[in-house]
Design a protein around this motif. Structure first.
Motif, PDB file in Angstrom:
ATOM      1  N   ALA A 166      12.550 -43.963   8.131  1.00  0.00           N
ATOM      2  CA  ALA A 166      11.377 -43.397   7.465  1.00  0.00           C
ATOM      3  C   ALA A 166      10.115 -43.889   8.158  1.00  0.00           C
ATOM      4  O   ALA A 166      10.057 -45.023   8.645  1.00  0.00           O
ATOM      5  CB  ALA A 166      11.358 -43.809   5.987  1.00  0.00           C
ATOM      6  N   ALA A 167       9.102 -43.050   8.189  1.00  0.00           N
ATOM      7  CA  ALA A 167       7.843 -43.409   8.837  1.00  0.00           C
ATOM      8  C   ALA A 167       6.955 -44.168   7.854  1.00  0.00           C
ATOM      9  O   ALA A 167       6.566 -43.612   6.826  1.00  0.00           O
ATOM     10  CB  ALA A 167       7.122 -42.154   9.320  1.00  0.00           C
ATOM     11  N   PRO A 168       6.611 -45.422   8.154  1.00  0.00           N
ATOM     12  CA  PRO A 168       5.732 -46.175   7.252  1.00  0.00           C
ATOM     13  C   PRO A 168       4.290 -45.680   7.360  1.00  0.00           C
ATOM     14  O   PRO A 168       3.832 -45.305   8.442  1.00  0.00           O
ATOM     15  CB  PRO A 168       5.863 -47.614   7.748  1.00  0.00           C
ATOM     16  CG  PRO A 168       6.237 -47.485   9.182  1.00  0.00           C
ATOM     17  CD  PRO A 168       7.047 -46.225   9.298  1.00  0.00           C
ATOM     18  N   PHE A 169       3.586 -45.656   6.240  1.00  0.00           N
ATOM     19  CA  PHE A 169       2.183 -45.255   6.283  1.00  0.00           C
ATOM     20  C   PHE A 169       1.372 -46.033   5.259  1.00  0.00           C
ATOM     21  O   PHE A 169       1.890 -46.528   4.266  1.00  0.00           O
ATOM     22  CB  PHE A 169       2.027 -43.739   6.070  1.00  0.00           C
ATOM     23  CG  PHE A 169       2.311 -43.232   4.680  1.00  0.00           C
ATOM     24  CD1 PHE A 169       1.276 -42.993   3.775  1.00  0.00           C
ATOM     25  CD2 PHE A 169       3.608 -42.952   4.265  1.00  0.00           C
ATOM     26  CE1 PHE A 169       1.522 -42.505   2.497  1.00  0.00           C
ATOM     27  CE2 PHE A 169       3.873 -42.452   3.006  1.00  0.00           C
ATOM     28  CZ  PHE A 169       2.821 -42.230   2.112  1.00  0.00           C
ATOM     29  N   ASP A 170       0.090 -46.137   5.552  1.00  0.00           N
ATOM     30  CA  ASP A 170      -0.893 -46.819   4.705  1.00  0.00           C
ATOM     31  C   ASP A 170      -0.545 -48.285   4.451  1.00  0.00           C
ATOM     32  O   ASP A 170      -0.702 -48.787   3.349  1.00  0.00           O
ATOM     33  CB  ASP A 170      -1.105 -46.078   3.382  1.00  0.00           C
ATOM     34  CG  ASP A 170      -2.480 -46.398   2.788  1.00  0.00           C
ATOM     35  OD1 ASP A 170      -3.469 -46.382   3.541  1.00  0.00           O
ATOM     36  OD2 ASP A 170      -2.567 -46.671   1.565  1.00  0.00           O
ATOM     37  N   ILE A 171      -0.072 -48.952   5.490  1.00  0.00           N
ATOM     38  CA  ILE A 171       0.027 -50.407   5.500  1.00  0.00           C
ATOM     39  C   ILE A 171      -0.533 -50.872   6.841  1.00  0.00           C
ATOM     40  O   ILE A 171      -0.702 -50.070   7.762  1.00  0.00           O
ATOM     41  CB  ILE A 171       1.476 -50.916   5.322  1.00  0.00           C
ATOM     42  CG1 ILE A 171       2.351 -50.443   6.488  1.00  0.00           C
ATOM     43  CG2 ILE A 171       2.056 -50.487   3.998  1.00  0.00           C
ATOM     44  CD1 ILE A 171       3.679 -51.157   6.551  1.00  0.00           C
ATOM     45  N   GLU A 172      -0.804 -52.139   6.965  1.00  0.00           N
ATOM     46  CA  GLU A 172      -1.393 -52.657   8.198  1.00  0.00           C
ATOM     47  C   GLU A 172      -0.401 -52.620   9.358  1.00  0.00           C
ATOM     48  O   GLU A 172       0.811 -52.732   9.180  1.00  0.00           O
ATOM     49  CB  GLU A 172      -1.882 -54.092   7.981  1.00  0.00           C
ATOM     50  CG  GLU A 172      -3.056 -54.186   6.999  1.00  0.00           C
ATOM     51  CD  GLU A 172      -3.517 -55.613   6.813  1.00  0.00           C
ATOM     52  OE1 GLU A 172      -2.800 -56.529   7.242  1.00  0.00           O
ATOM     53  OE2 GLU A 172      -4.602 -55.805   6.236  1.00  0.00           O
ATOM     54  N   ASN A 173      -0.952 -52.447  10.564  1.00  0.00           N
ATOM     55  CA  ASN A 173      -0.203 -52.570  11.813  1.00  0.00           C
ATOM     56  C   ASN A 173       0.891 -51.529  11.995  1.00  0.00           C
ATOM     57  O   ASN A 173       1.935 -51.811  12.595  1.00  0.00           O
ATOM     58  CB  ASN A 173       0.401 -53.985  11.932  1.00  0.00           C
ATOM     59  CG  ASN A 173      -0.655 -55.070  11.873  1.00  0.00           C
ATOM     60  OD1 ASN A 173      -1.720 -54.947  12.486  1.00  0.00           O
ATOM     61  ND2 ASN A 173      -0.379 -56.112  11.110  1.00  0.00           N
ATOM     62  N   VAL A 174       0.671 -50.309  11.489  1.00  0.00           N
ATOM     63  CA  VAL A 174       1.558 -49.189  11.791  1.00  0.00           C
ATOM     64  C   VAL A 174       0.693 -48.036  12.288  1.00  0.00           C
ATOM     65  O   VAL A 174      -0.540 -48.037  12.139  1.00  0.00           O
ATOM     66  CB  VAL A 174       2.407 -48.750  10.569  1.00  0.00           C
ATOM     67  CG1 VAL A 174       3.291 -49.900  10.091  1.00  0.00           C
ATOM     68  CG2 VAL A 174       1.524 -48.215   9.447  1.00  0.00           C
ATOM     69  N   PHE A 175       1.342 -47.032  12.871  1.00  0.00           N
ATOM     70  CA  PHE A 175       0.596 -45.915  13.451  1.00  0.00           C
ATOM     71  C   PHE A 175      -0.201 -45.151  12.399  1.00  0.00           C
ATOM     72  O   PHE A 175      -1.382 -44.836  12.598  1.00  0.00           O
ATOM     73  CB  PHE A 175       1.569 -44.970  14.159  1.00  0.00           C
ATOM     74  CG  PHE A 175       0.901 -43.806  14.848  1.00  0.00           C
ATOM     75  CD1 PHE A 175       0.300 -43.975  16.092  1.00  0.00           C
ATOM     76  CD2 PHE A 175       0.857 -42.539  14.254  1.00  0.00           C
ATOM     77  CE1 PHE A 175      -0.325 -42.903  16.735  1.00  0.00           C
ATOM     78  CE2 PHE A 175       0.237 -41.472  14.892  1.00  0.00           C
ATOM     79  CZ  PHE A 175      -0.350 -41.651  16.132  1.00  0.00           C
ATOM     80  N   TRP A 176       0.443 -44.829  11.269  1.00  0.00           N
ATOM     81  CA  TRP A 176      -0.205 -44.038  10.217  1.00  0.00           C
ATOM     82  C   TRP A 176      -0.904 -44.978   9.247  1.00  0.00           C
ATOM     83  O   TRP A 176      -0.367 -45.314   8.188  1.00  0.00           O
ATOM     84  CB  TRP A 176       0.822 -43.171   9.495  1.00  0.00           C
ATOM     85  CG  TRP A 176       1.534 -42.203  10.393  1.00  0.00           C
ATOM     86  CD1 TRP A 176       2.827 -42.262  10.807  1.00  0.00           C
ATOM     87  CD2 TRP A 176       0.978 -41.013  10.993  1.00  0.00           C
ATOM     88  NE1 TRP A 176       3.115 -41.199  11.625  1.00  0.00           N
ATOM     89  CE2 TRP A 176       2.009 -40.412  11.758  1.00  0.00           C
ATOM     90  CE3 TRP A 176      -0.278 -40.400  10.955  1.00  0.00           C
ATOM     91  CZ2 TRP A 176       1.825 -39.236  12.478  1.00  0.00           C
ATOM     92  CZ3 TRP A 176      -0.460 -39.232  11.670  1.00  0.00           C
ATOM     93  CH2 TRP A 176       0.573 -38.656  12.416  1.00  0.00           C
ATOM     94  N   SER A 177      -2.086 -45.417   9.616  1.00  0.00           N
ATOM     95  CA  SER A 177      -2.811 -46.378   8.790  1.00  0.00           C
ATOM     96  C   SER A 177      -4.304 -46.243   9.025  1.00  0.00           C
ATOM     97  O   SER A 177      -4.755 -45.375   9.777  1.00  0.00           O
ATOM     98  CB  SER A 177      -2.342 -47.795   9.120  1.00  0.00           C
ATOM     99  OG  SER A 177      -2.903 -48.738   8.233  1.00  0.00           O
TER     100      SER A 177
END
Length: 272
Positions: A166-177
């Motif tokens: 799953a693609a992580p989002f809206d957390i620090e140090n990931v692409f989708w942020s």
């Protein structure tokens, strides 16, 4: 001129992003898709070769079929869909006609891998407020209507993403942020190529509400209040997401269609 079995790019553009948008099915050949790996917002890829097998999954619904130029592949697939009780039309001019109209296109290479059922899967922190509802709304309305969202403990987002693809989002140090002054919603609009005037207006509202900079948009305080209210109404994050979809549908339609409209009282007040 459009017929009852075709739809113009301009008319389709008005449907995309709304709650009742038809399924949008891209049946370009693999060779044509490889030459331009972009999709009309909300489109899903299917092969025309086995339309008779998958068309029944859309039974009872409406669909728009897109091929390269709106000819044989789209026409034949739409006919199969109508055989399966789908109100199917083809896009006038096909993918090329949409491009010529300079309408938005989503870069498919930016999408995360799909699961066995063809869905993108995303993961973020539980107990959403603003960005973590706004981003799923954007994805389901403009990127992948069948997207799956997993809400988990903040400390487990990255690990869940790795284990469940799953693609992580809206957390620090990931692409989708967040990036600098931009929130995750802004980043997704930019990366997916969805920078239309209505979505940019909505993005200013989301950014203001999400980052506490309520001066960025006159509507940001209202969006923040509604978002915090929803978070108190629902214990289940997915139930909150479903309610939030309606909230963002309303804000998007205001951004697109109603910013010049006012409401006054009393109704019979004489005009100057």
């Amino acid at each position: 001129m459009s017929s009852y079995t075709t739809i113009s790019p301009d008319k389709l553009a008005r449907l995309i992003g709304t709650a009742n948008a038809p399924a949008l099915i891209d049946v370009r050949t693999d060779e044509d898709f490889a030459a331009d790996q972009r999709l009309i917002p909300g489109a899903i890829r299917r092969s025309h070769q086995d339309a008779g097998e998958w068309s029944g999954k859309f039974s009872g619904n409406s669909a728009i079929v897109v091929c390269m130029r709106g000819a044989k592949l789209a026409q034949g697939t739409a006919a199969w869909l109508r055989h399966a009780n789908v109100a199917a039309e083809t896009l006038e001019g096909g993918f090329e006609g949409w491009k010529e109209a300079k309408l938005p296109l989503v870069n498919a290479s930016k999408l995360p891998p799909r699961d066995a059922q063809g869905r993108t899967v995303w993961v973020t922190r539980a107990r959403p407020k603003v960005d973590r509802i706004a981003c799923p709304w954007l994805i389901r309305r403009f990127v992948d209507p069948n997207a799956v969202f997993l809400y988990v403990a903040p400390s487990e987002v990255v690990a869940v993403g790795e284990r469940f693809n799953a693609a992580p989002f809206d957390i620090e140090n990931v692409f989708w942020s967040h990036r600098g002054e931009l929130c995750t919603f802004d980043v997704m609009i930019e990366e997916f190529g969805l920078a239309t005037p209505p979505l940019l207006r909505l993005a200013a509202m989301v950014r203001g509400a999400d980052t506490g900079r309520l001066d960025l948009s006159p509507e940001a305080p209202g969006l923040l209040a509604a978002s915090l209210g929803l978070s108190r109404m629902f214990d289940d994050d997915l139930e909150q997401l479903e309610a939030g979809m309606t909230l963002y549908d309303a804000f998007y339609r205001w951004c697109r269609d109603a910013t010049g409209e006012t409401h006054n009282w009393p109704t019979n007040k004489a005009k100057p």
